[in-house]
Scaffold this motif. Structure first.
Motif, PDB file in Angstrom:
ATOM      1  N   CYS A  71       0.889  -1.123   0.055  1.00 21.78           N
ATOM      2  CA  CYS A  71       0.027   0.256  -0.167  1.00 21.78           C
ATOM      3  C   CYS A  71       0.554   1.230  -0.159  1.00 21.78           C
ATOM      4  O   CYS A  71       0.246   1.701  -0.347  1.00 21.78           O
ATOM      5  CB  CYS A  71      -0.883  -0.109   1.145  1.00 21.78           C
ATOM      6  SG  CYS A  71      -2.184  -1.240   1.224  1.00 21.78           S
ATOM      7  N   ALA A  72       2.213   1.493   0.703  1.00 25.10           N
ATOM      8  CA  ALA A  72       3.126   2.515   1.077  1.00 25.10           C
ATOM      9  C   ALA A  72       3.900   2.598  -0.536  1.00 25.10           C
ATOM     10  O   ALA A  72       4.266   3.690  -1.088  1.00 25.10           O
ATOM     11  CB  ALA A  72       3.734   2.563   2.140  1.00 25.10           C
ATOM     12  N   GLU A  73       3.524   1.825  -1.559  1.00 22.79           N
ATOM     13  CA  GLU A  73       4.360   2.055  -2.912  1.00 22.79           C
ATOM     14  C   GLU A  73       4.143   3.291  -3.450  1.00 22.79           C
ATOM     15  O   GLU A  73       2.843   3.267  -3.348  1.00 22.79           O
ATOM     16  CB  GLU A  73       4.545   0.411  -3.545  1.00 22.79           C
ATOM     17  CG  GLU A  73       5.117  -0.634  -3.358  1.00 22.79           C
ATOM     18  CD  GLU A  73       4.922  -1.283  -4.302  1.00 22.79           C
ATOM     19  OE1 GLU A  73       6.242  -1.939  -4.168  1.00 22.79           O
ATOM     20  OE2 GLU A  73       3.999  -1.996  -4.768  1.00 22.79           O
ATOM     21  N   GLU A  74       4.876   3.833  -3.950  1.00 20.43           N
ATOM     22  CA  GLU A  74       5.032   5.005  -5.061  1.00 20.43           C
ATOM     23  C   GLU A  74       3.341   4.755  -6.433  1.00 20.43           C
ATOM     24  O   GLU A  74       4.353   3.693  -7.075  1.00 20.43           O
ATOM     25  CB  GLU A  74       6.297   5.940  -4.701  1.00 20.43           C
ATOM     26  CG  GLU A  74       6.817   6.365  -3.820  1.00 20.43           C
ATOM     27  CD  GLU A  74       5.665   7.284  -3.230  1.00 20.43           C
ATOM     28  OE1 GLU A  74       4.579   8.479  -4.469  1.00 20.43           O
ATOM     29  OE2 GLU A  74       5.915   8.146  -2.535  1.00 20.43           O
ATOM     30  N   THR A  75       2.508   5.465  -6.405  1.00 22.17           N
ATOM     31  CA  THR A  75       2.263   5.364  -7.645  1.00 22.17           C
ATOM     32  C   THR A  75       1.300   6.409  -8.443  1.00 22.17           C
ATOM     33  O   THR A  75       0.780   7.238  -7.509  1.00 22.17           O
ATOM     34  CB  THR A  75       1.471   3.899  -7.345  1.00 22.17           C
ATOM     35  OG1 THR A  75       0.211   4.060  -8.847  1.00 22.17           O
ATOM     36  CG2 THR A  75       0.127   3.685  -6.493  1.00 22.17           C
TER      37      THR A  75
END
Length: 243
Positions: A160-164
């Motif tokens: 969920c914390a990954e950049e997108t």
């Protein structure tokens, strides 16, 4: 007889003569019982297809001549990254296979509090390799010429914390928005599907911290594999290439 579609794991070029991979050779020679002079179609993940003819075939080796090639784009304009909390056994395999047929581009298997799968790192990697083979077989069947990536298993919050730059969606039975009320246009979606028992209250709060939008599919409670495929279909109808 329909011309078989075979994935080749290395770049293919027109005029080339090449040996199929061991798995592909076994399928062509032993399962399909094909021999010299018969036609197959190759794809290498580059969004192209290649017409080829078998020039040599035995139980261990199949050699083909590549006759022609062309771009054949079957990809949806909507890029979907599916974060699927792992389900047991064939349910996960079914979700991977069908979501790829529906156009998903990336799948990340996830651990959550209520995840029913408990495997060590070595067995998880073997599972991932098995799931990647299922992805390839799904592309051979459905006509896609790019192979979706099955990523290594991750912790839910880490994913969920990954950049997108895409829209982040979490299915929730008490949400107030639906896919039909999402604003247009949408080109990228990160779709989170929880386990059979759903996400915990803490996990739902965590997804909100990372700007996930809660959406509702309908009035009925769906199994996790049904939820994934229903959501993907609805997204493809609204923003992609279905319908």
């Amino acid at each position: 007889m329909r011309i078989p579609r075979i994935y080749h794991p290395a770049p293919v070029t027109q005029g080339q003569q090449l040996a199929l991979s061991d798995d592909a050779a076994g399928h062509v020679a032993r399962v399909l019982r094909m021999g010299p002079g018969q036609a197959i179609q190759l794809f290498d993940g580059s969004n192209q297809i290649f017409n080829a003819e078998i020039v040599q075939a035995d139980k261990k080796r199949v050699q083909v001549q590549v006759l022609s090639g062309e771009v054949d784009d079957r990809e949806s304009p909507l890029h979907i990254h599916l974060g699927q909390v792992m389900s047991r056994g064939e349910k996960m395999e079914f979700t991977i296979q069908k979501s790829i047929e529906l156009g998903v581009n990336v799948i990340t298997p996830l651990f959550s509090e209520r995840c029913g799968v408990k495997l060590d790192a070595e067995r998880l990697e073997k599972k991932r390799q098995q799931w990647q083979k299922i992805a390839i077989a799904a592309c051979e069947q459905c006509g896609r010429n790019r192979i979706p990536d099955i990523r290594p298993v991750m912790n839910l919050e880490q994913w969920c914390a990954e950049e997108t730059t895409g829209l982040k969606l979490n299915l929730h039975p008490r949400a107030h928005q639906s896919i039909n009320t999402l604003p247009q246009p949408v080109e990228q979606v990160r779709l989170l599907i929880g386990p059979e028992g759903g996400l915990s209250a803490d996990e739902i709060a965590m997804t909100a911290k990372y700007q996930f939008t809660d959406i509702l599919l309908g009035p009925r409670v769906l199994r996790t594999e049904t939820t994934a495929l229903t959501a993907i279909t609805a997204l493809q109808v609204r923003f992609g290439d279905l319908g």
